[in-house]
Write an enzyme that holds these catalytic residues in place. Structure first.
Site, PDB file in Angstrom:
ATOM      1  N   GLU A 347       0.813  -1.218   0.000  1.00  0.00           N
ATOM      2  CA  GLU A 347       0.000   0.000   0.000  1.00  0.00           C
ATOM      3  C   GLU A 347       0.852   1.276   0.000  1.00  0.00           C
ATOM      4  O   GLU A 347       0.380   2.343   0.388  1.00  0.00           O
ATOM      5  CB  GLU A 347      -0.926  -0.003   1.220  1.00  0.00           C
ATOM      6  CG  GLU A 347      -1.881  -1.177   1.251  1.00  0.00           C
ATOM      7  CD  GLU A 347      -2.635  -1.264   2.556  1.00  0.00           C
ATOM      8  OE1 GLU A 347      -3.534  -0.437   2.761  1.00  0.00           O
ATOM      9  OE2 GLU A 347      -2.328  -2.138   3.369  1.00  0.00           O
ATOM     10  N   SER A 476      -6.400  -2.958   2.754  1.00  0.00           N
ATOM     11  CA  SER A 476      -6.915  -2.432   1.483  1.00  0.00           C
ATOM     12  C   SER A 476      -7.354  -3.534   0.525  1.00  0.00           C
ATOM     13  O   SER A 476      -7.277  -3.388  -0.692  1.00  0.00           O
ATOM     14  CB  SER A 476      -5.869  -1.543   0.810  1.00  0.00           C
ATOM     15  OG  SER A 476      -5.730  -0.330   1.485  1.00  0.00           O
ATOM     16  N   TYR A 546      -9.298   2.764  -4.661  1.00  0.00           N
ATOM     17  CA  TYR A 546      -8.402   3.885  -4.901  1.00  0.00           C
ATOM     18  C   TYR A 546      -8.422   4.430  -6.323  1.00  0.00           C
ATOM     19  O   TYR A 546      -7.776   5.427  -6.598  1.00  0.00           O
ATOM     20  CB  TYR A 546      -6.968   3.485  -4.519  1.00  0.00           C
ATOM     21  CG  TYR A 546      -6.862   3.146  -3.055  1.00  0.00           C
ATOM     22  CD1 TYR A 546      -7.074   4.120  -2.088  1.00  0.00           C
ATOM     23  CD2 TYR A 546      -6.589   1.856  -2.626  1.00  0.00           C
ATOM     24  CE1 TYR A 546      -7.004   3.826  -0.736  1.00  0.00           C
ATOM     25  CE2 TYR A 546      -6.505   1.545  -1.283  1.00  0.00           C
ATOM     26  CZ  TYR A 546      -6.719   2.533  -0.340  1.00  0.00           C
ATOM     27  OH  TYR A 546      -6.651   2.241   0.991  1.00  0.00           O
ATOM     28  N   ARG A 585     -11.484   2.681  11.448  1.00  0.00           N
ATOM     29  CA  ARG A 585     -12.641   2.472  10.569  1.00  0.00           C
ATOM     30  C   ARG A 585     -12.967   0.989  10.570  1.00  0.00           C
ATOM     31  O   ARG A 585     -12.079   0.158  10.370  1.00  0.00           O
ATOM     32  CB  ARG A 585     -12.324   2.936   9.144  1.00  0.00           C
ATOM     33  CG  ARG A 585     -13.574   3.179   8.293  1.00  0.00           C
ATOM     34  CD  ARG A 585     -13.227   3.308   6.816  1.00  0.00           C
ATOM     35  NE  ARG A 585     -12.857   2.040   6.240  1.00  0.00           N
ATOM     36  CZ  ARG A 585     -11.721   1.806   5.595  1.00  0.00           C
ATOM     37  NH1 ARG A 585     -10.818   2.757   5.457  1.00  0.00           N
ATOM     38  NH2 ARG A 585     -11.453   0.610   5.114  1.00  0.00           N
ATOM     39  N   ASP A 587     -15.088  -2.145   8.932  1.00  0.00           N
ATOM     40  CA  ASP A 587     -15.774  -2.589   7.711  1.00  0.00           C
ATOM     41  C   ASP A 587     -16.699  -3.750   8.036  1.00  0.00           C
ATOM     42  O   ASP A 587     -16.351  -4.648   8.824  1.00  0.00           O
ATOM     43  CB  ASP A 587     -14.761  -3.017   6.653  1.00  0.00           C
ATOM     44  CG  ASP A 587     -13.860  -1.871   6.208  1.00  0.00           C
ATOM     45  OD1 ASP A 587     -14.285  -0.710   6.348  1.00  0.00           O
ATOM     46  OD2 ASP A 587     -12.742  -2.130   5.733  1.00  0.00           O
ATOM     47  N   GLU A 606     -13.275  -6.308   9.457  1.00  0.00           N
ATOM     48  CA  GLU A 606     -11.995  -5.922  10.042  1.00  0.00           C
ATOM     49  C   GLU A 606     -12.085  -4.505  10.574  1.00  0.00           C
ATOM     50  O   GLU A 606     -12.999  -3.745  10.227  1.00  0.00           O
ATOM     51  CB  GLU A 606     -10.867  -6.011   9.008  1.00  0.00           C
ATOM     52  CG  GLU A 606     -11.014  -5.057   7.840  1.00  0.00           C
ATOM     53  CD  GLU A 606      -9.855  -5.159   6.859  1.00  0.00           C
ATOM     54  OE1 GLU A 606      -8.949  -5.981   7.090  1.00  0.00           O
ATOM     55  OE2 GLU A 606      -9.857  -4.406   5.865  1.00  0.00           O
ATOM     56  N   ASN A 608      -9.680  -1.142  10.626  1.00  0.00           N
ATOM     57  CA  ASN A 608      -8.503  -0.509  10.026  1.00  0.00           C
ATOM     58  C   ASN A 608      -8.017   0.565  10.984  1.00  0.00           C
ATOM     59  O   ASN A 608      -8.692   1.575  11.184  1.00  0.00           O
ATOM     60  CB  ASN A 608      -8.890   0.096   8.671  1.00  0.00           C
ATOM     61  CG  ASN A 608      -7.704   0.581   7.877  1.00  0.00           C
ATOM     62  OD1 ASN A 608      -6.700   0.997   8.446  1.00  0.00           O
ATOM     63  ND2 ASN A 608      -7.825   0.547   6.569  1.00  0.00           N
ATOM     64  N   GLY A 612      -7.338   5.159   5.356  1.00  0.00           N
ATOM     65  CA  GLY A 612      -6.794   5.977   4.275  1.00  0.00           C
ATOM     66  C   GLY A 612      -7.204   7.434   4.409  1.00  0.00           C
ATOM     67  O   GLY A 612      -8.297   7.756   4.872  1.00  0.00           O
TER      68      GLY A 612
END
Length: 645
Positions: A347, A476, A546, A585, A587, A606, A608, A612
């Site tokens: 990443e 990601s 992205y 964050r 998900d 998960e 994070n 990002g």
């Protein structure tokens, strides 16, 4: 206020800086204000003061002579600053004014708290009556000053008292009646700054309160241009004795819907909002369509343009300080930040993009910023941080080394505060198997599955198809594959596997992908992420995340209100289960394919710990929807940095 003859701007500014120096807060000369506003226009503050706390603010106001102009800015969601900037001292309250204390029948909240956050905290505490704040962008200080309201309620209805600091630096507590509330106004003393307020509320079921908040947010999303650059709702409704029509109705009937002038546009979604379409300026007061206003329906501005024209006159002199109560020392210097970016993981490109945006935003916020590309030489990283020791490291790394506890351990060892989570939380979140165990122990929902050896994968399906196989330690969606019935891809996947000897397999859950950002212990909102199949994205993979056009974000998610509230609660619970700090964050997969009219099944995928921060990233988008601009989000992360050992 007199103007000429006057000393030079430089000498005037130096004198004011001397008066304010030695404060514990942050003092910045020539601080850009445009990036701090929702409308994204405007010149700089001559001097920007961000006091550390109430005492710091009182001390500052006590030092400043009465003739020094002082302007207080809140979240800047309902203001347009002119291109000439703002003379004198601009005060903006930060983390020292953002405490929230829940009491049995109300909340005591700091003036810097965002209205939407206060509504959420009231829901967490099971306190009803403050839901309307979820529909108001801005902060509590501004809400008290202008008696902000929405959805049938306003601040006057719920305020018990407000603590203020007067222009001469005295602390005063005013009751609601003493503030003389009227429609979108109060009788706040001239020059006073709201620092704290108590808001009444009544006990109620948190789920019911969250449902009401979700409905308000959805209504706001559907009726207002929440994702555009605006200066907020521009005109207050006229006096009923003049007309019983709303401001937007008058604007619409004047033919101004969609009218554009010099980069500013009357919103086609809601005529009471003026949009910056990309190149608007604030060179002169006025709004598109002013000349079309109907006779007898004069405009009632909610907020005036603030600041000077670009060709403002020379500045006024400061009165003799010896006749005032001021003291003088030296100016405080902005804190130094090193942004760690790049890194070694798959990443790296994402991290470089995040780092570029973060460093630019922090510079606009007045910080002294260095950018450090964290390459493979750990010794070089340590040497750089030793030679240029920052006050805070902003960790913008993603994936291995940056997100798995490694760099966090180095920074703890060096005793340098850093953003986001510490060693343990970062390592657990990065290890999907460990995170699943923590979620299970906390009673949180996860998908069926487990860890397998990739060498055994070609021989047989580890789960009934369809199922998902993913690396244990990548983010990601790197390396994620969906194995569907009737496809024999196991050998091909195993041959191409470059993510270590183990993999995680989980049942495939149909439906949607949702995500919830968390700041501290507060959930932001829920986003529904829809990959773009026309761009070749079967699910929310790396490219869909992205690439421009790779996915569509529906914010707030249009899901069952109970599921919306549950997602917010689960995100905070997952954040706490791992021991996260700062921003994270979570998900989810949300299966609503067989639930009828009821809520569907939510499963945590998960957490994070390094969300990002690119222009298309989800956390900044959610923060913006909750009234937190990108720069303010970055500043909040810096202000909550710490060593986590």
């Amino acid at each position: 206020m007199t103007t000429p003859p006057a000393p030079s701007d430089a000498s005037w500014t130096a004198e004011v800086r001397a008066m304010l120096a030695g404060l514990r807060g942050r003092l910045t000369q020539g601080a850009p204000l445009g990036p701090r506003t929702w409308f994204r226009v405007g010149g700089p503050a001559e001097i920007l003061l961000q006091p550390a706390d109430t005492q710091d603010l009182a001390d500052a106001l006590h030092r400043l002579p009465p003739d020094v102009p002082v302007t207080v800015l809140g979240a800047c969601s309902n203001v347009i600053i002119r291109d000439g900037g703002i003379d004198g001292v601009v005060i903006r309250l930060g983390g020292g004014f953002a405490d929230i204390v829940a009491e049995p029948d109300g909340l005591v909240v700091g003036a810097a708290c965002l209205d939407m956050v206060v509504a959420e905290r009231a829901a967490e505490a099971g306190l009803k009556g403050l839901e309307f704040l979820a529909g108001i962008p801005g902060s509590i200080g501004g809400a008290v000053a202008m008696n902000a309201g929405a959805h049938g309620s306003d601040v006057a209805t719920v305020l018990d008292w407000a603590d203020i600091i007067t222009r001469d630096g005295n602390s005063v507590r005013l009751s609601g009646p003493a503030l003389g509330f009227g429609y979108r106004r109060s009788a706040l003393p001239a020059g006073a700054v709201v620092v704290r307020a108590r808001l009444r509320a009544a006990p109620a079921a948190p789920a019911d309160i969250r449902q009401a908040i979700a409905a308000i947010r959805q209504s706001r999303e559907e009726s207002q241009p929440t994702r555009a650059r605006t200066g907020g709702s521009t005109f207050r409704n006229p006096d009923p004795s003049v007309t019983d029509r709303k401001a937007w109705e008058l604007i619409d009937s004047a033919g101004c819907r969609g009218l554009t002038m010099d980069g500013a546009q009357v919103s086609t979604k809601h005529c009471n909002f003026i949009l910056n379409t990309g190149d608007a300026t604030a060179a002169a007061p006025g709004t598109p369509g002013r000349e079309r206003a109907q006779a007898g329906a004069r405009p009632y501005r909610r907020h005036a343009g603030v600041g000077n024209q670009a060709d403002r006159p020379s500045r006024h002199p400061i009165p003799d300080r010896d006749s005032h109560w001021g003291r003088r020392t030296v100016m405080t210097r902005p804190r130094t930040i090193t942004v760690l970016t790049g890194g070694l993981s798959a990443e790296r490109t994402v991290s470089l993009s995040s780092g570029a945006g973060i460093s630019a935003a922090l510079r606009e916020e007045g910080f002294d910023v260095r950018v450090l590309d964290a390459g493979p030489d750990l010794g070089a990283i340590v040497a750089d941080l030793t030679a240029h020791r920052p006050d805070v490291v902003f960790n913008a790394l993603h994936g291995r080394f940056g997100e798995d506890g490694s760099i966090q351990g180095v920074l703890d060892w060096m005793n340098i505060p850093y953003t986001h989570s510490g060693v343990r939380a970062s390592a657990m979140a990065m290890d999907k198997a460990a995170a699943r165990s923590a979620f299970r122990a906390a009673g949180l929902p996860v998908a069926q599955g487990g860890v397998i050896a990739i060498a055994d994968f070609p021989a047989a399906d580890p789960l009934p198809a369809p199922y998902v196989i993913k690396p244990l330690n990548e983010g990601s969606s790197v390396g994620v594959e969906i194995v569907r019935p009737g496809t024999n891809r196991r050998a091909a996947i195993a041959d191409a596997w470059t993510y270590g000897p183990l993999a995680l397999v989980e049942e495939f859950i149909p439906g949607r992908e949702l995500t919830v950002g968390v700041m501290g212990d507060r959930a932001l909102t829920v986003t529904d992420i829809t990959p773009n199949p026309d761009a070749g994205h079967e699910f929310y993979d790396y490219a869909a995340k992205y690439q421009n056009g790779g996915s569509r974000h529906i914010l707030p998610a249009r899901i069952h209100p109970d599921a919306f509230a549950q997602a917010l609660d689960l995100a905070v619970a997952a954040h706490r289960a791992l021991g996260c700090a700062g921003a994270s964050r979570t998900d989810f997969r949300y299966d609503d394919t067989q639930c009828g009219d009821g809520p569907g099944r939510l499963v945590i995928l998960e957490v994070n710990t390094q969300p990002g921060m690119t222009p298309t990233s989800l956390l900044p988008e959610q923060a913006g929807a909750c009234g937190i601009p990108y720069g303010a989000l970055c500043r909040w992360m810096v202000e909550h940095a710490a060593c986590r050992t």
